[in-house]
Design a protein around this motif. Structure first.
Motif, PDB file in Angstrom:
ATOM      1  N   ASP A  56     -15.264  13.431  10.254  1.00 49.31           N
ATOM      2  CA  ASP A  56     -16.491  13.367  11.060  1.00 49.31           C
ATOM      3  C   ASP A  56     -16.805  11.894  11.271  1.00 49.31           C
ATOM      4  OD1 ASP A  56     -18.699  14.258  12.440  1.00 49.31           O
ATOM      5  OD2 ASP A  56     -19.269  15.728  10.930  1.00 49.31           O
ATOM      6  N   CYS A 140     -12.012  26.324   5.714  1.00 56.98           N
ATOM      7  CA  CYS A 140     -13.445  26.307   6.026  1.00 56.98           C
ATOM      8  C   CYS A 140     -14.225  27.112   4.993  1.00 56.98           C
ATOM      9  CB  CYS A 140     -13.703  26.894   7.413  1.00 56.98           C
ATOM     10  SG  CYS A 140     -13.462  25.730   8.759  1.00 56.98           S
ATOM     11  N   PHE A 144     -17.046  25.305   2.529  1.00 55.51           N
ATOM     12  CA  PHE A 144     -18.475  25.623   2.555  1.00 55.51           C
ATOM     13  C   PHE A 144     -18.948  26.337   1.291  1.00 55.51           C
ATOM     14  CE2 PHE A 144     -18.145  24.320   6.867  1.00 55.51           C
ATOM     15  CZ  PHE A 144     -19.410  23.834   7.164  1.00 55.51           C
ATOM     16  N   GLU A 152     -25.602  19.547   2.076  1.00 56.34           N
ATOM     17  CA  GLU A 152     -25.550  18.668   3.250  1.00 56.34           C
ATOM     18  C   GLU A 152     -25.772  19.423   4.557  1.00 56.34           C
ATOM     19  OE1 GLU A 152     -22.168  15.836   1.159  1.00 56.34           O
ATOM     20  OE2 GLU A 152     -21.691  16.924   2.997  1.00 56.34           O
ATOM     21  N   THR A 153     -25.273  20.655   4.619  1.00 63.18           N
ATOM     22  CA  THR A 153     -25.350  21.409   5.876  1.00 63.18           C
ATOM     23  C   THR A 153     -26.479  22.443   5.872  1.00 63.18           C
ATOM     24  OG1 THR A 153     -23.684  22.949   5.031  1.00 63.18           O
ATOM     25  CG2 THR A 153     -22.898  21.131   6.381  1.00 63.18           C
ATOM     26  N   ARG A 154     -27.327  22.391   4.888  1.00 67.46           N
ATOM     27  CA  ARG A 154     -28.489  23.294   4.788  1.00 67.46           C
ATOM     28  C   ARG A 154     -28.040  24.756   4.787  1.00 67.46           C
ATOM     29  NH1 ARG A 154     -28.551  19.936   8.655  1.00 67.46           N
ATOM     30  NH2 ARG A 154     -28.314  21.568  10.242  1.00 67.46           N
ATOM     31  N   THR A 155     -26.941  25.015   4.073  1.00 64.43           N
ATOM     32  CA  THR A 155     -26.406  26.381   4.046  1.00 64.43           C
ATOM     33  C   THR A 155     -26.324  26.932   2.615  1.00 64.43           C
ATOM     34  OG1 THR A 155     -24.149  25.521   4.028  1.00 64.43           O
ATOM     35  CG2 THR A 155     -25.065  26.102   6.172  1.00 64.43           C
ATOM     36  N   ALA A 158     -28.960  32.145  -0.026  1.00 62.27           N
ATOM     37  CA  ALA A 158     -30.251  32.606  -0.532  1.00 62.27           C
ATOM     38  C   ALA A 158     -30.443  34.060  -0.156  1.00 62.27           C
ATOM     39  CB  ALA A 158     -31.385  31.765   0.055  1.00 62.27           C
ATOM     40  N   LYS A 160     -32.920  37.442   0.763  1.00 62.93           N
ATOM     41  CA  LYS A 160     -34.110  37.668   1.595  1.00 62.93           C
ATOM     42  C   LYS A 160     -35.347  37.825   0.721  1.00 62.93           C
ATOM     43  CE  LYS A 160     -35.873  38.964   5.719  1.00 62.93           C
ATOM     44  NZ  LYS A 160     -35.794  38.178   6.944  1.00 62.93           N
TER      45      LYS A 160
ATOM     46  N   ARG B 152     -32.837  37.015  10.355  1.00 62.70           N
ATOM     47  CA  ARG B 152     -33.428  36.512  11.602  1.00 62.70           C
ATOM     48  C   ARG B 152     -32.446  36.716  12.762  1.00 62.70           C
ATOM     49  NH1 ARG B 152     -37.053  36.600  14.955  1.00 62.70           N
ATOM     50  NH2 ARG B 152     -37.402  34.768  16.254  1.00 62.70           N
ATOM     51  N   ARG B 297     -30.569  30.841   9.948  1.00 64.03           N
ATOM     52  CA  ARG B 297     -30.153  31.123   8.558  1.00 64.03           C
ATOM     53  C   ARG B 297     -29.799  32.598   8.399  1.00 64.03           C
ATOM     54  NH1 ARG B 297     -30.922  27.250   5.016  1.00 64.03           N
ATOM     55  NH2 ARG B 297     -31.239  28.659   3.255  1.00 64.03           N
ATOM     56  N   TRP B 299     -27.640  34.274   7.036  1.00 63.87           N
ATOM     57  CA  TRP B 299     -27.132  34.854   5.785  1.00 63.87           C
ATOM     58  C   TRP B 299     -28.259  35.376   4.901  1.00 63.87           C
ATOM     59  CZ3 TRP B 299     -26.724  29.743   7.278  1.00 63.87           C
ATOM     60  CH2 TRP B 299     -27.562  28.840   6.611  1.00 63.87           C
ATOM     61  N   THR B 326     -20.950  31.194   5.629  1.00 63.53           N
ATOM     62  CA  THR B 326     -21.025  30.074   6.567  1.00 63.53           C
ATOM     63  C   THR B 326     -19.649  29.464   6.822  1.00 63.53           C
ATOM     64  OG1 THR B 326     -21.627  28.740   4.659  1.00 63.53           O
ATOM     65  CG2 THR B 326     -23.410  29.450   6.094  1.00 63.53           C
ATOM     66  N   ALA B 330     -17.977  28.794  10.372  1.00 63.12           N
ATOM     67  CA  ALA B 330     -17.424  27.487  10.748  1.00 63.12           C
ATOM     68  C   ALA B 330     -15.999  27.637  11.267  1.00 63.12           C
ATOM     69  CB  ALA B 330     -17.455  26.539   9.546  1.00 63.12           C
ATOM     70  N   ARG B 344     -20.279  22.407  13.014  1.00 66.66           N
ATOM     71  CA  ARG B 344     -20.462  22.671  11.578  1.00 66.66           C
ATOM     72  C   ARG B 344     -21.880  22.335  11.126  1.00 66.66           C
ATOM     73  NH1 ARG B 344     -15.415  19.920  10.681  1.00 66.66           N
ATOM     74  NH2 ARG B 344     -16.514  18.073   9.955  1.00 66.66           N
ATOM     75  N   ASN B 345     -22.427  21.285  11.730  1.00 68.21           N
ATOM     76  CA  ASN B 345     -23.749  20.842  11.300  1.00 68.21           C
ATOM     77  C   ASN B 345     -24.875  21.684  11.884  1.00 68.21           C
ATOM     78  OD1 ASN B 345     -22.745  18.822   9.645  1.00 68.21           O
ATOM     79  ND2 ASN B 345     -22.515  17.410  11.379  1.00 68.21           N
ATOM     80  N   GLN B 346     -24.510  22.677  12.685  1.00 66.45           N
ATOM     81  CA  GLN B 346     -25.546  23.555  13.259  1.00 66.45           C
ATOM     82  C   GLN B 346     -25.411  24.987  12.759  1.00 66.45           C
ATOM     83  OE1 GLN B 346     -26.406  22.889  17.551  1.00 66.45           O
ATOM     84  NE2 GLN B 346     -24.545  21.661  17.486  1.00 66.45           N
ATOM     85  N   LEU B 347     -24.714  25.163  11.660  1.00 65.76           N
ATOM     86  CA  LEU B 347     -24.457  26.529  11.205  1.00 65.76           C
ATOM     87  C   LEU B 347     -25.740  27.304  10.940  1.00 65.76           C
ATOM     88  CD1 LEU B 347     -21.411  26.116   8.785  1.00 65.76           C
ATOM     89  CD2 LEU B 347     -21.440  27.035  11.099  1.00 65.76           C
ATOM     90  N   ASP B 348     -26.785  26.594  10.520  1.00 67.29           N
ATOM     91  CA  ASP B 348     -28.034  27.316  10.241  1.00 67.29           C
ATOM     92  C   ASP B 348     -28.759  27.723  11.519  1.00 67.29           C
ATOM     93  OD1 ASP B 348     -28.497  24.646  10.759  1.00 67.29           O
ATOM     94  OD2 ASP B 348     -30.237  24.491   9.442  1.00 67.29           O
ATOM     95  N   HIS B 349     -28.231  27.321  12.674  1.00 67.99           N
ATOM     96  CA  HIS B 349     -28.809  27.739  13.961  1.00 67.99           C
ATOM     97  C   HIS B 349     -27.978  28.849  14.624  1.00 67.99           C
ATOM     98  CE1 HIS B 349     -31.887  24.460  14.613  1.00 67.99           C
ATOM     99  NE2 HIS B 349     -31.218  24.012  13.553  1.00 67.99           N
TER     100      HIS B 349
END
Lengths: 163, 504
Positions: A56, A140, A144, A152-155, A158, A160, B152, B297, B299, B326, B330, B344-349
């Motif tokens: 990246d 991948c 992840f 880092e990727t907010r993933t 979690a 519900k 969601r 999000r 998941w 995720t 990806a 990859r940096n938009q996986l939560d969208h």
């Protein structure tokens, strides 16, 4: 080993008293299988693909690349059936055919990272694209699963709600 | 008397067993049959090829796959002609594929049962099947997924689907105490998914059944036309390679090894039938991913919580909510390096939904060189023509819900906006460029009334043999058009009930 049924609240209503199946003994736990890992050149190929895939604006963390490559190999030798064969064939194609997409008849790992990325992108758009998919998908998935990647990727996984 | 659960690879010497009934396979079919017969007083032995892995809920998804999914999830039905190749997932562990479902439980639709009745299977009417379904639904605790457990992403797809078609319906699943962690198919950390290793096999064990893991059954043994048992090889625990032989003598044999392996075992046993291994139905499934401005999000929520069947009866299309790790999301994003990194940096969208075809059952299973089968699949012209229709519909639902771009299941193709999709030649994309998956191999040993056009009769008995039964997804007389877990368990329960009725 004689089954010992343990009381539990898990299971269908009215059958909780049956509990779960008894767990395997440590020697029958799949996590303790003795694995025979492939030679270092295979690891180099996996790491070279991972380095290009996750390149990246800043290069990927070398320690995380090592972890991902090692876990990929563990996956490859643990999975049964044709998984090993398909992943090895896919790695072979990536090592020896991908460089031809940038007209460089050298092993993939010898190419500079940016050149590897270009070669992989061209291959993905070619009829050979699916050949790269198995390796890309597994790398991948493993990448992840690393806690630092998830942060880092907010993933971060979690649930519900608490039932 | 409690039974036993053992890894055959640890047993010294050759394994030789005697029993009333040997059941090959411990999945949705085999576990139900073994439990029913054991509770009826039969001496039952269950043979499972895979290991016992009860702790998948504590594993990373890729660890769960390597230990419990057949072929490390790379099993492929090779597409012939312009058909897509289809990634077929199946379980290889105690509990079989039921351990890696999303828990979805559909009854066999009435119009499918009506079609079977027209083919002569007159005992399979909705009315006659109802008691079997009711019993199994109670046994595995089928319940509706509440709306607040939807992710969601599912809510957004539902908004689009409602505007164009109809509201999504709540999924019914075999769960109890679900926390909505979105990882049912990799193992539930809360043991809330009541797969057969939780709902049935403890009952079988309590009733005295003997369960053996690591047993690869090679063939059915016969005396004349009567099945007398099975034989095969014990798998080495570390390498999973066949090692010592084993044999089980039994008064009756039940093959419940699934649609991929039942035809192989029968063929190796010398059984001949013109339709053996044919009519493989896969329910080819396609995902369409959407990118939204808002974080999704996807998941967070039940992995499978809602479905849309508005187009099922007319067009054979079912839309199922789904979530994937995720990392898998990806992997479906095109590109490498920086280009891939932006996605990859938009996986939560990103949000994902699945579309499934009620197919014409045009696949084939044949013996391969090793122990795994060779599967091929040539889509019927009707099925092939419906793929782009399905994908465009899914895209329209996403755009109606406000998606900025969508990602088609076509290798290497970048995201499409609503405008760019209009000009994208989806109808001309070759099948080999398409990403397609299946979790539902069915029908390679179909049930029927004609021994020349089916493999088993309406009791599950293999034509031309005595004492040999099939009890898994392989017997489905046609494609179902819905997730088959409950159908497999129910058909197996019915077969087991009929076996008990036949007496010893």
């Amino acid at each position: 080993m004689q089954a010992e049924l343990q009381p539990s609240n898990i299971g269908p209503p009215g059958r909780e008293h049956l509990g779960l199946l008894p767990p395997p003994s440590p020697q029958d736990d799949v996590a303790n299988r003795k694995l025979v890992l492939p030679p270092p050149r295979v690891r180099r190929a996996v790491r070279a693909v991972a380095e290009a895939l996750f390149d990246d604006e800043t290069p990927p963390d070398p320690a995380r690349l090592d972890w991902a490559a090692d876990d990929f190999l563990r996956f490859m030798v643990t999975a049964t059936g044709r998984a090993h064969l398909i992943l090895r064939a896919s790695l072979f194609a990536l090592t020896w055919l991908t460089p031809l997409f940038v007209f460089t008849p050298l092993p993939f790992a010898w190419l500079p990272v940016k050149r590897r990325v270009l070669a992989l992108e061209r291959m993905e758009h070619s009829p050979l694209g699916p050949a790269a998919l198995a390796v890309k998908a597994m790398l991948c998935m493993i990448w992840f699963e690393h806690p630092d990647t998830q942060t880092e990727t907010r993933t971060v996984p979690a649930c519900k709600e608490v039932a | 008397m409690a039974g036993s659960l053992q890894s055959a690879s640890r047993l010294a010497g050759e394994l030789r067993l005697d029993c009333d009934v040997v059941v090959v396979g411990s999945g949705a079919g085999g576990a139900v049959i073994a439990t029913t017969l054991a509770e009826a007083g039969y001496d039952v032995v269950v043979l499972e090829e895979g290991p016992h892995v009860p702790n998948t809920g504590a594993m990373r998804p890729s660890e769960s796959i390597r230990h419990t999914w057949r072929d490390g999830a790379v099993t492929l039905a090779v597409g012939l002609g312009d058909s897509p190749s289809i990634n077929v997932t199946a379980g290889r562990c105690l509990g079989g594929s039921s351990t890696l479902t999303g828990g979805v439980c559909f009854r066999i639709p009435d119009h499918v049962l009506d079609g079977w009745v027209k083919e002569g299977l007159t005992d399979l009417t909705p009315e006659k099947m109802d008691p079997w379904f009711t019993e199994v639904e109670r046994d595995v605790h089928v319940e509706e997924v509440p709306a607040n457990m939807r992710s969601r992403g599912t809510e957004l797809f539902g908004e689009g689907f409602s505007k164009i078609a109809a509201p999504l319906k709540p999924m019914r699943r075999n769960t109890r105490g679900c926390h909505g962690c979105g990882r049912c198919n990799f193992g539930c950390a809360h043991k809330a998914k009541l797969s057969v290793d939780i709902a049935y096999l403890p009952r079988a064990l309590a009733a005295g059944a003997r369960l053996y893991t690591g047993c690869l059954v090679g063939k059915v043994e016969f005396s004349g036309t009567r099945a007398t048992g099975v034989s095969g090889r014990i798998l080495d625990f570390d390498t999973q390679r066949p090692s010592r032989p084993f044999s089980v003598r039994a008064k009756r044999v039940v093959l419940a090894a699934g649609a991929m392996f039942n035809p192989l075992i029968l063929a190796k046993s010398g059984f001949k039938n013109p339709v053996l291994g044919k009519h493989l139905s896969l329910h080819p499934s396609f995902r369409v991913i959407a990118r939204f401005d808002e974080p999704v999000r996807g998941w967070e929520g039940a992995m499978q919580s809602a479905y849309g069947d508005f187009y099922e009866k007319t067009d054979g299309m079912l839309f199922n909510s789904v979530s994937v790790p995720t990392g898998v999301l990806a992997a479906t994003m095109p590109g490498f390096g920086t280009a891939h990194g932006k996605l990859r940096n938009q996986l939560d969208h990103l949000a994902i939904f699945g579309g499934m075809l009620h197919d014409d059952a045009t696949g084939t299973v044949r013996p391969g060189l090793g122990r795994e089968p060779i599967m091929t699949y040539r889509s019927s012209p009707r099925d092939r023509a419906r793929i782009p229709v399905l994908l465009r519909r899914m895209a329209s639902f996403w755009f109606e819900a406000g998606a900025k771009e969508i990602f088609l299941p076509v290798f290497g193709v970048p995201g499409q906006t609503a405008d760019s999709l209009k000009n994208f030649p989806l109808e001309e994309v070759h099948g080999r460029q398409m990403e397609c998956s299946s979790q539902h191999p069915l029908g390679t040993c179909q049930m029927g009334v004609d021994p020349q056009r089916s493999v088993v009769d309406d009791h599950g008995r293999v034509w031309g043999t005595q004492g040999l039964y099939l009890g898994c997804g392989s017997v489905m007389p046609s494609s179902l058009g819905v997730n088959p877990q409950l159908a497999i368990m129910t058909m197996a329960r019915r077969t087991a009930g009929l076996m008990v009725g036949e007496g010893r």
